[in-house]
Design an enzyme around this catalytic site. Structure first.
Site, PDB file in Angstrom:
ATOM      1  N   HIS A  53      -7.262  -6.068   0.758  1.00  0.00           N
ATOM      2  CA  HIS A  53      -6.081  -5.262   1.078  1.00  0.00           C
ATOM      3  C   HIS A  53      -5.362  -5.752   2.337  1.00  0.00           C
ATOM      4  O   HIS A  53      -4.446  -5.110   2.805  1.00  0.00           O
ATOM      5  CB  HIS A  53      -6.531  -3.801   1.274  1.00  0.00           C
ATOM      6  CG  HIS A  53      -5.460  -2.783   1.055  1.00  0.00           C
ATOM      7  ND1 HIS A  53      -4.925  -2.483  -0.177  1.00  0.00           N
ATOM      8  CD2 HIS A  53      -4.812  -1.950   1.938  1.00  0.00           C
ATOM      9  CE1 HIS A  53      -4.018  -1.533  -0.068  1.00  0.00           C
ATOM     10  NE2 HIS A  53      -3.916  -1.189   1.203  1.00  0.00           N
ATOM     11  N   SER A 107       0.832  -1.200   0.000  1.00  0.00           N
ATOM     12  CA  SER A 107       0.000   0.000   0.000  1.00  0.00           C
ATOM     13  C   SER A 107       0.872   1.259   0.000  1.00  0.00           C
ATOM     14  O   SER A 107       1.622   1.489  -0.942  1.00  0.00           O
ATOM     15  CB  SER A 107      -0.963  -0.047   1.189  1.00  0.00           C
ATOM     16  OG  SER A 107      -1.978   0.915   1.065  1.00  0.00           O
ATOM     17  N   ASP A 143     -10.189  -5.727  -3.388  1.00  0.00           N
ATOM     18  CA  ASP A 143      -9.626  -4.644  -2.589  1.00  0.00           C
ATOM     19  C   ASP A 143     -10.434  -3.367  -2.847  1.00  0.00           C
ATOM     20  O   ASP A 143     -10.368  -2.788  -3.927  1.00  0.00           O
ATOM     21  CB  ASP A 143      -8.164  -4.447  -2.997  1.00  0.00           C
ATOM     22  CG  ASP A 143      -7.422  -3.406  -2.170  1.00  0.00           C
ATOM     23  OD1 ASP A 143      -8.078  -2.524  -1.577  1.00  0.00           O
ATOM     24  OD2 ASP A 143      -6.181  -3.460  -2.140  1.00  0.00           O
TER      25      ASP A 143
END
Length: 265
Positions: A238, A124, A201
């Protein structure tokens, strides 16, 4: 700020600069514990013989008014850039910390680590950081990979918030850290870039925060044409379950470019 370091079974403090290093950069809100406890790189570090370094994601306790008010800015959200705004420039210098300070600090503690043979990965915000640092330092790092990276931060809400707060209103300054911009300027050794992105996600399909397709498109106009692999995987979100599920592929990728997997193997 804390640092977690995993030393493989083959590590020998008496061998100067013998063990290559993989730096894992974590995402928003994370500490060094998240990757160390949940990413599951350790078995592969033992298998191939590289150390894994898990840095923090921001300064801690800098005492800056407002740095603890938001989960996506300030503490836990250093965004791997060197702040230039008056409020943050003295403490929030995560780019220099990862790229310059941290290797020196760790080399003093662990003589057996080879900081001339280093690769980067991250998740991320950390995936963005890994890509940006790799692309800004041609030839310094052997390889890079990312899990659900913020691939085009100058063009998404998280990036606009963090770049605006740390770098100010001049968007030209933002582009100096944007992987989708940097990849077109890169002029150095090319190792393939590995990315995994979960199709479940929400930060990708709903919030438009990640934009790996923009990075892939930009790579086709760069030295990395045909060298960026964006693996879109069904049903993964995620979370760290996603990272742990593909840690093996990323470890194998880095082992190759860290010189730990030869043709005969």
């Amino acid at each position: 700020m804390d640092i977690n370091v995993y030393l493989p079974a083959s590590y020998d403090a008496g061998k100067i600069h013998a063990t290559p290093v993989l730096i894992y950069l974590a995402g928003l809100t994370c500490s060094p514990a998240n990757g160390a406890e949940k990413a599951f790189f350790q078995p592969y570090a033992d298998k191939y013989g590289f150390a894994v370094v898990y840095p923090d994601t921001s300064p801690r306790g800098a005492g800056i008014d407002g740095e603890d008010e938001n989960w996506d800015f300030g503490t836990g959200a250093g965004f791997y850039c060197d702040a230039t705004t008056e409020k943050y420039k003295d403490h929030y210098r995560m780019y220099s910390y990862i790229n310059e300070e941290l290797p020196v600090l760790l080399a003093e503690k662990f003589a057996g680590l080879d900081f001339d043979t280093v690769s980067l990965t991250g998740h991320s915000m950390g995936g963005y950081g890994a890509l940006a640092i790799y692309l800004k330092n041609a030839g310094k790092y052997k390889s890079v990979s990312a899990f659900a990276p913020i691939s085009n931060p100058s063009n998404c809400p998280w990036g606009e918030k963090c770049f605006g707060g740390y770098l100010g209103d001049d968007r030209a300054a933002w582009l100096e850290y944007d992987p989708t911009v940097l990849i077109k300027k890169y002029d150095g050794p090319v190792a393939p870039i590995l990315i995994h992105q979960g199709l479940a996600d929400a930060f990708h399909y709903r919030d438009n925060q990640l934009q790996p397709e923009n990075f892939l498109k930009a790579s086709e106009e760069s030295k990395f044409k045909g060298k960026v692999s964006v693996n879109l995987v069904e049903k993964f979100d995620h979370s760290y379950f996603f990272i742990a599920s593909f840690a093996k592929e990323h470890a194998e990728h880095h082992a190759k470019y860290l010189g730990l997997v030869g043709p005969s193997l």
